[in-house]
Design a protein around this motif. Structure first.
Motif, PDB file in Angstrom:
ATOM      1  N   ARG A 321       1.141  -1.510  -0.055  1.00  0.00           N
ATOM      2  CA  ARG A 321       0.236   0.385  -0.297  1.00  0.00           C
ATOM      3  C   ARG A 321       0.497   1.611  -0.010  1.00  0.00           C
ATOM      4  O   ARG A 321       0.327   2.518  -0.594  1.00  0.00           O
ATOM      5  N   LEU A 322       2.179   0.840   0.570  1.00  0.00           N
ATOM      6  CA  LEU A 322       3.076   1.880   0.375  1.00  0.00           C
ATOM      7  C   LEU A 322       3.846   2.951  -0.462  1.00  0.00           C
ATOM      8  O   LEU A 322       3.945   3.768  -1.099  1.00  0.00           O
ATOM      9  N   ASP A 323       3.320   1.356  -1.536  1.00  0.00           N
ATOM     10  CA  ASP A 323       5.020   2.130  -3.126  1.00  0.00           C
ATOM     11  C   ASP A 323       4.112   2.762  -4.032  1.00  0.00           C
ATOM     12  O   ASP A 323       4.497   3.451  -4.357  1.00  0.00           O
ATOM     13  N   SER A 324       2.991   3.462  -3.769  1.00  0.00           N
ATOM     14  CA  SER A 324       2.489   4.746  -4.783  1.00  0.00           C
ATOM     15  C   SER A 324       3.520   5.583  -3.963  1.00  0.00           C
ATOM     16  O   SER A 324       3.456   6.704  -4.249  1.00  0.00           O
ATOM     17  N   ILE A 325       2.851   6.180  -2.740  1.00  0.00           N
ATOM     18  CA  ILE A 325       2.624   7.123  -2.145  1.00  0.00           C
ATOM     19  C   ILE A 325       4.404   7.905  -2.149  1.00  0.00           C
ATOM     20  O   ILE A 325       5.368   8.781  -1.503  1.00  0.00           O
ATOM     21  N   VAL A 326       5.359   6.075  -1.430  1.00  0.00           N
ATOM     22  CA  VAL A 326       6.557   6.543  -1.488  1.00  0.00           C
ATOM     23  C   VAL A 326       6.950   7.620  -2.700  1.00  0.00           C
ATOM     24  O   VAL A 326       7.939   8.326  -2.701  1.00  0.00           O
ATOM     25  N   PHE A 327       6.513   7.347  -3.715  1.00  0.00           N
ATOM     26  CA  PHE A 327       7.304   8.557  -4.962  1.00  0.00           C
ATOM     27  C   PHE A 327       6.258   9.083  -5.198  1.00  0.00           C
ATOM     28  O   PHE A 327       6.882  10.423  -5.178  1.00  0.00           O
ATOM     29  N   ALA A 328       4.959   9.089  -4.334  1.00  0.00           N
ATOM     30  CA  ALA A 328       4.040  10.861  -4.317  1.00  0.00           C
ATOM     31  C   ALA A 328       4.459  11.469  -3.882  1.00  0.00           C
ATOM     32  O   ALA A 328       4.680  12.813  -3.709  1.00  0.00           O
ATOM     33  N   SER A 329       4.760  11.431  -2.545  1.00  0.00           N
ATOM     34  CA  SER A 329       5.532  12.010  -1.539  1.00  0.00           C
ATOM     35  C   SER A 329       6.602  12.914  -1.905  1.00  0.00           C
ATOM     36  O   SER A 329       6.622  14.949  -1.711  1.00  0.00           O
ATOM     37  N   PRO A 330       7.514  13.167  -2.371  1.00  0.00           N
ATOM     38  CA  PRO A 330       8.318  13.588  -2.340  1.00  0.00           C
ATOM     39  C   PRO A 330       8.075  14.474  -3.971  1.00  0.00           C
ATOM     40  O   PRO A 330       8.245  16.321  -4.051  1.00  0.00           O
ATOM     41  N   MET A 331       6.944  13.660  -4.320  1.00  0.00           N
ATOM     42  CA  MET A 331       6.418  14.921  -6.379  1.00  0.00           C
ATOM     43  C   MET A 331       5.378  15.949  -5.613  1.00  0.00           C
ATOM     44  O   MET A 331       5.664  16.725  -5.619  1.00  0.00           O
ATOM     45  N   ALA A 332       4.837  16.033  -4.746  1.00  0.00           N
ATOM     46  CA  ALA A 332       3.645  15.969  -3.718  1.00  0.00           C
ATOM     47  C   ALA A 332       4.233  17.861  -3.012  1.00  0.00           C
ATOM     48  O   ALA A 332       4.208  18.978  -3.309  1.00  0.00           O
ATOM     49  N   TYR A 333       5.813  16.850  -3.027  1.00  0.00           N
ATOM     50  CA  TYR A 333       6.583  18.303  -1.972  1.00  0.00           C
ATOM     51  C   TYR A 333       7.336  19.343  -2.941  1.00  0.00           C
ATOM     52  O   TYR A 333       6.803  20.270  -2.493  1.00  0.00           O
TER      53      TYR A 333
END
Length: 344
Positions: A321-333
């Protein structure tokens, strides 16, 4: 055939017909029982000929039989949908409550997810006899999110360097075979999971940053939900058949479409930003989330595992479940720092 003439019983002669009773032996000998007058005799009720005669011609072409699916069995997309929805809601609701009302609790929840994800990753690596230093890796995972929340980018950078140094010191004090592989595995796990997730903690420090994180989470949910639904019913062209055969371009299009709607609504009504900000955020988050999903699928295929764990019914492990969020978090930042002036 043995099923027509039992052992020890020979063909009997029927006085009514004057023929062998074995003439009604079915399709294997090609003979058919004949009644007096030369007309074919009606098949006996319950016989094979009677059952075959009762079938409608061409029934196999008109009706397609499907195997009944047992309760809890995975659907076409490989998930138990009711369990996946229930577990997803159970994870999302407390996360959003902590995000909106108790920021430190939210950081603790993210840290807990990161700890479980790191543990699952280290356990999966051991299947290939790659032993990451578990204790210092978990210790670094515990420190990084809080360092990012309280110290910002500088705190995250300092905590990351110290955590990697701790891996080297630990392996020096406790040497083991293949020390190079061990250090690389520990460093990779630290940078993949807690370091990437900690960019969301930096967003928490900004005024209104928690709204960006809420939008990020909703976009990731929209990416998974719409991609799953469209891909399950219309998916025909695989994006990366050698990495993730069930991920299709049709599903990716569904993710983009659903995320555009969610991103536009969140941008206008939640963040109070122009519509185009939400649309850009939606496209970038879906692209990065898909890349993260494919990256984890590639790692799992290399390690020879289907899921990183089995703690979450319908989802697999926490890392799944974290696989998508770990890449999306830096991009959101990154997008928040460039598209929303004054946020960071």
């Amino acid at each position: 055939m043995a099923d027509h003439d039992p052992p020890g019983v020979g063909p009997a002669t029927g006085p009514e017909t004057g023929t062998d009773a074995g003439t009604d032996a079915g399709p294997h000998n090609g003979r058919v029982a004949v009644a007096p007058g030369g007309t074919p005799a009606a098949p006996e009720p319950g016989s094979r000929r009677a059952l075959r005669a009762a079938r409608l011609p061409g029934h196999r072409l008109l009706r397609r039989r499907r195997r009944p699916r047992t309760p809890g069995q995975a659907s076409r997309a490989g998930r138990n949908l009711p369990a996946a929805i229930g577990v997803g809601a159970a994870l999302l609701i407390p996360t959003l409550v902590g995000l909106l009302f108790f920021p430190v609790v939210f950081v603790g929840i993210v840290t807990l997810f990161a700890l479980v994800g790191v543990w699952e990753t280290c356990r999966a690596l051991e299947l290939r006899r790659i032993h990451a230093p578990l204790a210092p890796t978990l210790a670094g995972t515990l420190v990084l999110p809080f360092a990012a929340y309280f110290g910002g980018g500088e705190g995250l950078a300092a905590a990351t360097v110290l955590s990697v140094l701790a891996l080297f010191v630990w392996r020096t004090i406790d040497p083991a075979p293949d020390a190079g592989k061990s250090l690389m595995a520990g460093t990779f796990t630290l940078l993949w999971v807690p370091f990437m997730l900690s960019f969301a903690m930096i967003l928490m420090r900004a005024e209104g940053g928690f709204l960006v994180i809420a939008t990020l989470l909703l976009l990731v949910v929209a990416n998974d939900t719409f991609g799953y639904l469209i891909g399950a019913f219309f998916g025909k062209h695989a994006m990366a058949p050698k990495i993730s055969p069930k991920k299709s371009w049709e599903g990716f299009g569904g993710s983009i479409g659903g995320a555009l709607v969610v991103g536009g609504l969140c941008s206008v009504f939640l963040m109070g930003r122009p519509l185009w900000v939400g649309l850009v955020l939606a496209v970038v988050i879906v692209a990065s989330a898909t890349a993260g999903d494919l990256a984890e699928s590639m790692i799992k295929r290399e390690l020879g595992v289907k899921d990183m764990g089995n703690l979450l019914p319908g989802h697999g492990g926490v890392m799944d479940r974290l696989d998508s969020i770990v890449f999306a978090s830096p991009m959101a930042y990154l997008l928040s720092a460039t598209l929303v002036p004054g946020l960071l």
